[in-house]
Design an enzyme around this catalytic site. Structure first.
Site, PDB file in Angstrom:
ATOM      1  N   ASN A  14       0.832  -1.215   0.000  1.00 26.99           N
ATOM      2  CA  ASN A  14       0.000   0.000   0.000  1.00 26.99           C
ATOM      3  C   ASN A  14       0.863   1.260   0.000  1.00 26.99           C
ATOM      4  O   ASN A  14       0.516   2.254  -0.634  1.00 26.99           O
ATOM      5  CB  ASN A  14      -0.955  -0.009   1.204  1.00 26.99           C
ATOM      6  CG  ASN A  14      -2.185  -0.847   0.914  1.00 26.99           C
ATOM      7  OD1 ASN A  14      -3.031  -0.458   0.116  1.00 26.99           O
ATOM      8  ND2 ASN A  14      -2.277  -2.008   1.541  1.00 26.99           N
ATOM      9  N   ILE A  93      -1.576  -1.077  17.674  1.00 26.31           N
ATOM     10  CA  ILE A  93      -2.618  -0.181  18.205  1.00 26.31           C
ATOM     11  C   ILE A  93      -1.943   0.995  18.932  1.00 26.31           C
ATOM     12  O   ILE A  93      -0.994   0.797  19.696  1.00 26.31           O
ATOM     13  CB  ILE A  93      -3.523  -0.959  19.198  1.00 26.31           C
ATOM     14  CG1 ILE A  93      -4.102  -2.186  18.510  1.00 26.31           C
ATOM     15  CG2 ILE A  93      -4.558  -0.046  19.839  1.00 26.31           C
ATOM     16  CD1 ILE A  93      -5.554  -2.144  18.159  1.00 26.31           C
ATOM     17  N   LEU A  94      -2.455   2.199  18.675  1.00 29.77           N
ATOM     18  CA  LEU A  94      -1.985   3.383  19.408  1.00 29.77           C
ATOM     19  C   LEU A  94      -3.128   3.873  20.293  1.00 29.77           C
ATOM     20  O   LEU A  94      -4.295   3.630  19.984  1.00 29.77           O
ATOM     21  CB  LEU A  94      -1.578   4.490  18.425  1.00 29.77           C
ATOM     22  CG  LEU A  94      -0.475   4.130  17.435  1.00 29.77           C
ATOM     23  CD1 LEU A  94      -0.244   5.273  16.456  1.00 29.77           C
ATOM     24  CD2 LEU A  94       0.815   3.780  18.169  1.00 29.77           C
ATOM     25  N   ASN A 108      -6.738   4.936   7.800  1.00 31.36           N
ATOM     26  CA  ASN A 108      -6.300   3.538   7.773  1.00 31.36           C
ATOM     27  C   ASN A 108      -6.970   2.841   6.611  1.00 31.36           C
ATOM     28  O   ASN A 108      -8.120   3.125   6.285  1.00 31.36           O
ATOM     29  CB  ASN A 108      -6.745   2.860   9.085  1.00 31.36           C
ATOM     30  CG  ASN A 108      -6.434   1.369   9.108  1.00 31.36           C
ATOM     31  OD1 ASN A 108      -5.329   0.947   8.750  1.00 31.36           O
ATOM     32  ND2 ASN A 108      -7.388   0.547   9.518  1.00 31.36           N
ATOM     33  N   HIS A 110      -8.344  -0.802   5.512  1.00 26.88           N
ATOM     34  CA  HIS A 110      -8.716  -2.096   6.101  1.00 26.88           C
ATOM     35  C   HIS A 110      -9.186  -3.019   4.982  1.00 26.88           C
ATOM     36  O   HIS A 110      -9.990  -2.604   4.135  1.00 26.88           O
ATOM     37  CB  HIS A 110      -9.821  -1.896   7.146  1.00 26.88           C
ATOM     38  CG  HIS A 110     -10.199  -3.176   7.810  1.00 26.88           C
ATOM     39  ND1 HIS A 110      -9.404  -3.767   8.776  1.00 26.88           N
ATOM     40  CD2 HIS A 110     -11.239  -4.016   7.621  1.00 26.88           C
ATOM     41  CE1 HIS A 110      -9.957  -4.901   9.155  1.00 26.88           C
ATOM     42  NE2 HIS A 110     -11.076  -5.079   8.466  1.00 26.88           N
ATOM     43  N   THR A 147      -9.956   6.481  14.866  1.00 20.52           N
ATOM     44  CA  THR A 147     -10.378   7.000  16.175  1.00 20.52           C
ATOM     45  C   THR A 147      -9.915   5.995  17.232  1.00 20.52           C
ATOM     46  O   THR A 147      -9.290   4.983  16.898  1.00 20.52           O
ATOM     47  CB  THR A 147     -11.915   7.150  16.253  1.00 20.52           C
ATOM     48  OG1 THR A 147     -12.498   5.844  16.105  1.00 20.52           O
ATOM     49  CG2 THR A 147     -12.455   8.082  15.199  1.00 20.52           C
ATOM     50  N   GLN A 179      -7.459  -4.799  -6.595  1.00 18.80           N
ATOM     51  CA  GLN A 179      -8.665  -4.169  -7.161  1.00 18.80           C
ATOM     52  C   GLN A 179      -9.245  -3.081  -6.258  1.00 18.80           C
ATOM     53  O   GLN A 179     -10.032  -2.266  -6.723  1.00 18.80           O
ATOM     54  CB  GLN A 179      -9.734  -5.225  -7.439  1.00 18.80           C
ATOM     55  CG  GLN A 179      -9.311  -6.201  -8.518  1.00 18.80           C
ATOM     56  CD  GLN A 179     -10.415  -7.192  -8.887  1.00 18.80           C
ATOM     57  OE1 GLN A 179     -11.566  -7.035  -8.497  1.00 18.80           O
ATOM     58  NE2 GLN A 179     -10.054  -8.220  -9.635  1.00 18.80           N
TER      59      GLN A 179
HETATM   60  C1  GAR Z   1      -3.133  -4.842   3.759  1.00 14.51           C
HETATM   61  O1  GAR Z   1      -4.030  -5.780   3.213  1.00 14.51           O
HETATM   62  C2  GAR Z   1      -3.852  -3.927   4.729  1.00 14.51           C
HETATM   63  O2  GAR Z   1      -5.148  -3.606   4.323  1.00 14.51           O
HETATM   64  C3  GAR Z   1      -3.894  -4.788   5.954  1.00 14.51           C
HETATM   65  O3  GAR Z   1      -2.649  -5.447   5.979  1.00 14.51           O
HETATM   66  C4  GAR Z   1      -2.107  -5.548   4.663  1.00 14.51           C
HETATM   67  C5  GAR Z   1      -0.759  -4.882   4.628  1.00 14.51           C
HETATM   68  O4  GAR Z   1      -0.146  -5.052   3.389  1.00 14.51           O
HETATM   69  N1  GAR Z   1      -4.138  -4.004   7.123  1.00 14.51           N
HETATM   70  C6  GAR Z   1      -4.836  -4.443   8.150  1.00 14.51           C
HETATM   71  O5  GAR Z   1      -5.283  -5.566   8.233  1.00 14.51           O
HETATM   72  C7  GAR Z   1      -5.020  -3.422   9.275  1.00 14.51           C
HETATM   73  N2  GAR Z   1      -6.100  -3.802  10.118  1.00 14.51           N
HETATM   74  P1  GAR Z   1       1.024  -4.089   2.874  1.00 14.51           P
HETATM   75  O6  GAR Z   1       2.068  -3.995   3.966  1.00 14.51           O
HETATM   76  O7  GAR Z   1       1.554  -4.837   1.673  1.00 14.51           O
HETATM   77  O8  GAR Z   1       0.431  -2.746   2.525  1.00 14.51           O
END
Ligand code: GAR
Length: 208
Positions: A14, A93-94, A108, A110, A147, A179
């Site tokens: 990401n 978590i913060l 964030n 998700h 939050t 996607q």
């Molecule tokens: C991603 O799928 C992100 O949405 C998820 O972890 C992966 C990180 O991938 N995040 C969570 O689950 C947060 N609750 P990346 O390091 O390749 O971006």
């Protein structure tokens, strides 16, 4: 130009999507000024360095509790003069002190359609395992403001992705990333930097 600080813990795909979007001129009025990792060996750090972006490591394991770690992250965000903080696969978590210092200025991504498959324990591949166990036919990704409630802040953007017969958590994760996540995260960041997101009564609205 707003200063964007990206928080990471892992592979950083990401983060890469954000870097690519910035290079392609798709992030209006913002630049990634620093990447902070909660893990020393995270590949995301290399992605940042390869693109000339400042990196910092705040190793979660070196702090005894959430409060002391939150203090350290908050101090770093202030030093970097962050205008926007983006959790991009940030698995730590913060506490409220950070959220209240950056109200509606932390977002964030998700990997599910909130309010499905979210909250404590739902992160990374676990989210896709849960979606497959339930047999949902559509899942997707959500970008929301952070939050004190885990995955509970105002929803900015969502995109649905189909679940296919024979999917494994890994194939589903890949489709959701390709996607949905890599598309809506940079878009939400740009909308924020352009001043096009409004929050009212706990709900976020994208302004045309
Ligand atoms: C991603 O799928 C992100 O949405 C998820 O972890 C992966 C990180 O991938 N995040 C969570 O689950 C947060 N609750 P990346 O390091 O390749 O971006």
């Amino acid at each position: 130009m707003l200063n964007i600080v990206v928080l990471v813990s892992g592979g950083g795909t990401n983060l890469q999507a954000l870097i690519n979007a910035e290079k392609d001129g798709k992030i209006q009025n913002g630049r990634i000024c620093c990447v902070i990792s909660s893990k020393p060996g995270a590949y995301a750090l290399e992605r940042a360095q390869q693109n000339g972006i400042k990196t910092r490591v705040l190793n979660r394991k070196e702090y005894p509790d959430v409060a002391s770690y939150s203090q350290a992250v908050l101090a770093a965000l202030q030093e970097e003069q962050a205008d926007l903080v983006v959790y991009a696969g940030f698995m730590t978590i913060l506490d409220e002190s950070v959220c209240s210092a950056y109200p509606n200025r932390m977002m964030n991504v998700h990997p599910a359609l909130i309010p499905s498959f979210c909250g404590k324990g739902f992160y990374g591949l676990h989210v896709h395992e849960a979606a497959l166990e339930k047999g949902v036919k559509l899942t997707g990704a959500t970008v929301h403001f952070v939050t004190a409630v885990c995955d509970g802040g105002p929803i900015i953007l969502q995109k649905a992705v189909p679940v296919e017969n024979g999917d494994t958590p890994e194939t589903l994760q890949k489709r959701v990333m390709e996607q949905a996540e890599w598309e809506i995260l940079p878009r939400a960041v740009s909308l924020f930097c352009e001043g096009k997101i409004k929050v009212e009564n706990g709900l976020a609205y994208v302004l045309d």
